[in-house]
Scaffold this motif. Structure first.
Motif, PDB file in Angstrom:
ATOM      1  N   ARG A 243       0.821  -1.211   0.000  1.00  0.00           N
ATOM      2  CA  ARG A 243       0.000   0.000   0.000  1.00  0.00           C
ATOM      3  C   ARG A 243       0.852   1.257   0.000  1.00  0.00           C
ATOM      4  O   ARG A 243       0.465   2.274  -0.580  1.00  0.00           O
ATOM      5  CB  ARG A 243      -0.965  -0.033   1.195  1.00  0.00           C
ATOM      6  CG  ARG A 243      -2.120  -0.982   0.951  1.00  0.00           C
ATOM      7  CD  ARG A 243      -2.907  -1.334   2.189  1.00  0.00           C
ATOM      8  NE  ARG A 243      -4.019  -2.212   1.808  1.00  0.00           N
ATOM      9  CZ  ARG A 243      -4.591  -3.081   2.631  1.00  0.00           C
ATOM     10  NH1 ARG A 243      -4.164  -3.204   3.885  1.00  0.00           N
ATOM     11  NH2 ARG A 243      -5.593  -3.824   2.212  1.00  0.00           N
ATOM     12  N   VAL A 244       1.997   1.193   0.648  1.00  0.00           N
ATOM     13  CA  VAL A 244       2.923   2.325   0.561  1.00  0.00           C
ATOM     14  C   VAL A 244       3.421   2.454  -0.879  1.00  0.00           C
ATOM     15  O   VAL A 244       3.543   3.575  -1.405  1.00  0.00           O
ATOM     16  CB  VAL A 244       4.100   2.148   1.541  1.00  0.00           C
ATOM     17  CG1 VAL A 244       5.101   3.291   1.392  1.00  0.00           C
ATOM     18  CG2 VAL A 244       3.588   2.084   2.979  1.00  0.00           C
ATOM     19  N   ASN A 245       3.692   1.330  -1.520  1.00  0.00           N
ATOM     20  CA  ASN A 245       4.135   1.372  -2.915  1.00  0.00           C
ATOM     21  C   ASN A 245       3.063   1.933  -3.827  1.00  0.00           C
ATOM     22  O   ASN A 245       3.359   2.730  -4.735  1.00  0.00           O
ATOM     23  CB  ASN A 245       4.545  -0.026  -3.370  1.00  0.00           C
ATOM     24  CG  ASN A 245       5.818  -0.512  -2.705  1.00  0.00           C
ATOM     25  OD1 ASN A 245       6.678   0.287  -2.331  1.00  0.00           O
ATOM     26  ND2 ASN A 245       5.949  -1.817  -2.529  1.00  0.00           N
ATOM     27  N   ILE A 246       1.804   1.537  -3.618  1.00  0.00           N
ATOM     28  CA  ILE A 246       0.730   2.053  -4.476  1.00  0.00           C
ATOM     29  C   ILE A 246       0.462   3.523  -4.175  1.00  0.00           C
ATOM     30  O   ILE A 246       0.116   4.294  -5.076  1.00  0.00           O
ATOM     31  CB  ILE A 246      -0.552   1.212  -4.320  1.00  0.00           C
ATOM     32  CG1 ILE A 246      -0.278  -0.239  -4.738  1.00  0.00           C
ATOM     33  CG2 ILE A 246      -1.680   1.797  -5.176  1.00  0.00           C
ATOM     34  CD1 ILE A 246       0.308  -0.392  -6.136  1.00  0.00           C
ATOM     35  N   ALA A 247       0.616   3.930  -2.928  1.00  0.00           N
ATOM     36  CA  ALA A 247       0.536   5.365  -2.627  1.00  0.00           C
ATOM     37  C   ALA A 247       1.575   6.126  -3.449  1.00  0.00           C
ATOM     38  O   ALA A 247       1.310   7.219  -3.970  1.00  0.00           O
ATOM     39  CB  ALA A 247       0.772   5.605  -1.131  1.00  0.00           C
ATOM     40  N   VAL A 292      -0.481  17.054  -4.108  1.00  0.00           N
ATOM     41  CA  VAL A 292       0.727  16.280  -4.406  1.00  0.00           C
ATOM     42  C   VAL A 292       1.653  16.258  -3.193  1.00  0.00           C
ATOM     43  O   VAL A 292       2.146  15.189  -2.784  1.00  0.00           O
ATOM     44  CB  VAL A 292       1.459  16.864  -5.633  1.00  0.00           C
ATOM     45  CG1 VAL A 292       2.832  16.209  -5.811  1.00  0.00           C
ATOM     46  CG2 VAL A 292       0.615  16.672  -6.896  1.00  0.00           C
ATOM     47  N   GLU A 293       1.882  17.420  -2.616  1.00  0.00           N
ATOM     48  CA  GLU A 293       2.824  17.485  -1.496  1.00  0.00           C
ATOM     49  C   GLU A 293       2.275  16.804  -0.247  1.00  0.00           C
ATOM     50  O   GLU A 293       3.026  16.165   0.509  1.00  0.00           O
ATOM     51  CB  GLU A 293       3.209  18.939  -1.244  1.00  0.00           C
ATOM     52  CG  GLU A 293       4.041  19.501  -2.397  1.00  0.00           C
ATOM     53  CD  GLU A 293       4.298  20.993  -2.296  1.00  0.00           C
ATOM     54  OE1 GLU A 293       4.005  21.573  -1.235  1.00  0.00           O
ATOM     55  OE2 GLU A 293       4.794  21.572  -3.279  1.00  0.00           O
ATOM     56  N   SER A 294       0.976  16.889  -0.016  1.00  0.00           N
ATOM     57  CA  SER A 294       0.365  16.184   1.114  1.00  0.00           C
ATOM     58  C   SER A 294       0.473  14.679   0.927  1.00  0.00           C
ATOM     59  O   SER A 294       0.761  13.940   1.887  1.00  0.00           O
ATOM     60  CB  SER A 294      -1.109  16.586   1.257  1.00  0.00           C
ATOM     61  OG  SER A 294      -1.255  17.970   1.493  1.00  0.00           O
ATOM     62  N   ALA A 295       0.222  14.217  -0.292  1.00  0.00           N
ATOM     63  CA  ALA A 295       0.325  12.788  -0.587  1.00  0.00           C
ATOM     64  C   ALA A 295       1.741  12.282  -0.336  1.00  0.00           C
ATOM     65  O   ALA A 295       1.945  11.188   0.216  1.00  0.00           O
ATOM     66  CB  ALA A 295      -0.084  12.518  -2.035  1.00  0.00           C
ATOM     67  N   GLN A 318      -3.953   4.785   4.996  1.00  0.00           N
ATOM     68  CA  GLN A 318      -4.235   6.215   4.820  1.00  0.00           C
ATOM     69  C   GLN A 318      -3.480   6.780   3.628  1.00  0.00           C
ATOM     70  O   GLN A 318      -4.041   7.521   2.804  1.00  0.00           O
ATOM     71  CB  GLN A 318      -3.829   6.994   6.072  1.00  0.00           C
ATOM     72  CG  GLN A 318      -4.738   6.804   7.257  1.00  0.00           C
ATOM     73  CD  GLN A 318      -4.250   7.534   8.495  1.00  0.00           C
ATOM     74  OE1 GLN A 318      -4.966   7.620   9.481  1.00  0.00           O
ATOM     75  NE2 GLN A 318      -3.036   8.053   8.464  1.00  0.00           N
ATOM     76  N   ALA A 319      -2.201   6.466   3.555  1.00  0.00           N
ATOM     77  CA  ALA A 319      -1.388   6.973   2.457  1.00  0.00           C
ATOM     78  C   ALA A 319      -1.930   6.478   1.130  1.00  0.00           C
ATOM     79  O   ALA A 319      -2.002   7.231   0.145  1.00  0.00           O
ATOM     80  CB  ALA A 319       0.068   6.542   2.633  1.00  0.00           C
ATOM     81  N   LYS A 320      -2.320   5.201   1.106  1.00  0.00           N
ATOM     82  CA  LYS A 320      -2.812   4.620  -0.147  1.00  0.00           C
ATOM     83  C   LYS A 320      -4.079   5.316  -0.622  1.00  0.00           C
ATOM     84  O   LYS A 320      -4.169   5.739  -1.780  1.00  0.00           O
ATOM     85  CB  LYS A 320      -3.047   3.117   0.053  1.00  0.00           C
ATOM     86  CG  LYS A 320      -3.216   2.329  -1.244  1.00  0.00           C
ATOM     87  CD  LYS A 320      -4.623   2.332  -1.781  1.00  0.00           C
ATOM     88  CE  LYS A 320      -4.755   1.486  -3.028  1.00  0.00           C
ATOM     89  NZ  LYS A 320      -6.093   1.544  -3.641  1.00  0.00           N
ATOM     90  N   PHE A 321      -5.077   5.444   0.265  1.00  0.00           N
ATOM     91  CA  PHE A 321      -6.329   6.033  -0.232  1.00  0.00           C
ATOM     92  C   PHE A 321      -6.183   7.535  -0.495  1.00  0.00           C
ATOM     93  O   PHE A 321      -6.769   8.065  -1.437  1.00  0.00           O
ATOM     94  CB  PHE A 321      -7.534   5.696   0.655  1.00  0.00           C
ATOM     95  CG  PHE A 321      -7.639   6.366   1.999  1.00  0.00           C
ATOM     96  CD1 PHE A 321      -7.858   7.733   2.127  1.00  0.00           C
ATOM     97  CD2 PHE A 321      -7.597   5.604   3.168  1.00  0.00           C
ATOM     98  CE1 PHE A 321      -7.999   8.331   3.376  1.00  0.00           C
ATOM     99  CE2 PHE A 321      -7.740   6.196   4.423  1.00  0.00           C
ATOM    100  CZ  PHE A 321      -7.938   7.566   4.523  1.00  0.00           C
TER     101      PHE A 321
END
Length: 379
Positions: A243-247, A292-295, A318-321
């Motif tokens: 999920r970190v990778n997909i984020a 972008v920067e928040s993501a 959270q990061a992913k969604f």
């Protein structure tokens, strides 16, 4: 004091990935989208450049870097093309269950040759009737002497057509729910394993996605990951990192879309002025930059927790969604900034918008990731 500056090593990682992506991926991204095919040559070049198997331990053929460093690298790769980069980076998820659950001997046997040769693997969890509800999978494993016999079908499996090995999840007893699920390492040449339907997708069209069919596939006992009944645990642990990778995929797509929109808004002139100076579009660009920067910050935070060996399931979800919702919103707004041109296939933003949609669906839909994150909040 929190310092968001990159170390010299991280800057080197970033430059290597950016130079490779802009040289080898970006120039062919639109062509691979129009004419989907296996990017084998690019994968081999990425392997030679040290851009594969990033988080796999060095003793098993990887580079042994953390999730923050891999996110820095993968942002650059995915900004060039999420589909091609997905084929390059698939081993992170596919080999994840082996990294977290397999024995030292299994890792040497299966991971080391894969990493040394630049070959790729696949993660076989999803089924037609077990998508978000992965614990209800129907693929059966029957123990017979010194081996297991697998029967069932997996769907929507990334890289299925080209993988050298698969991590397959099957149940010994459906009545046990997730406690009956086992993880298996299944080489491509296993008798009874074949590839079914290859999906024709809206976006990320160079990302191979297909069915895996298992008909009396015989898997040796020594290919069981961990113990019987532990498979679901290994799958979930792999998905945390995934999920970190997909984020990061979402982040890369969002950044690329924003950069396209900003460049266009600075050079497109209407009413005698660059359109980016008009408040309506200027506010859109400001929101896109903030997204972008928040993501990026949410993604790095989740990765940092993992790198410090802390629990990061909620933060990964959270990061992913968040990052992938940002990718969808930013890419849609980038098309809007381009006006009619953005709706044509001549401009990259049209591809980015289609590519972004998949990021909200795979590795757990964003609705399921909210369930995961919310569940951790009230534990």
């Amino acid at each position: 004091m929190i310092d968001f500056s990159l170390s010299e090593q991280q800057k080197s990682f970033q430059k290597t990935a950016r130079d490779f992506a802009q040289r080898e991926i970006a120039p062919v991204a639109l062509d691979y989208d129009k004419n989907p095919r296996f990017p084998g040559d690019i994968i081999q070049k990425a392997h030679a450049a040290g851009l594969m198997n990033l988080t796999c331990p060095t003793q098993y053929g990887g580079h042994g870097i953390g999730l923050v460093d891999s996110s820095i690298i993968n942002e650059e790769m995915n900004a060039a093309c999420g589909a091609i980069s997905g084929m390059i980076g698939i081993n992170s998820l596919a080999c994840g269950p082996i990294v977290v659950g397999a024995s030292h001997e299994q890792k040497l046997k299966f991971l080391l040759p894969l990493g040394q040769a630049g070959k790729t693997a696949s993660f076989g969890l999803t089924e037609r009737e077990a998508g978000s509800d992965a614990g209800s999978l129907k693929t059966r494993a029957k123990k017979e002497g010194d081996h297991y016999v697998l029967n069932g079908a997996k769907c929507f499996i990334t890289n299925a057509s080209h993988a050298a090995l698969y991590t397959i999840f099957a149940t010994l007893d459906p009545s046990k729910g997730t406690k009956g699920i086992c993880g298996f390492i299944v080489p491509r040449d296993t008798a009874g394993l074949s590839i079914g339907k290859v999906e024709d997708k809206m976006g990320q069209r160079a990302l191979n996605v297909a069915e895996i069919l298992l008909e009396n596939a015989i898997v040796p006992r020594e290919n069981l990951i961990g113990n019987e009944g532990e498979g679901f645990k290994w799958a979930m642990e792999a998905l945390d990192e995934g999920r970190v990778n997909i984020a990061t995929v979402g982040l890369g797509i969002a950044r690329a879309a924003f950069e396209c929109a900003l460049s266009y808004a600075k050079t497109r002139v209407q009413f005698g002025k660059a359109i980016g100076t008009f408040q309506a579009l200027n506010f859109m660009l400001a929101d896109m930059a903030a997204a972008v920067e928040s993501a990026r910050l949410l993604t790095w935070y989740a990765g940092s927790l993992a790198d410090h060996h802390k629990r990061f399931s909620r933060e990964a979800a959270q990061a992913k969604f968040y990052a992938t919702d940002a990718a969808m919103k930013v890419s849609t707004d980038a098309v809007q900034v381009h006006g009619g041109y953005g709706y044509t296939k001549e401009f990259m933003v049209e591809k980015l918008m289609r590519d972004a949609k998949l990021t909200q669906i795979y590795e757990g839909t964003n609705q399921v990731n909210r369930v995961v994150a919310g569940g951790w909040l009230v534990r």
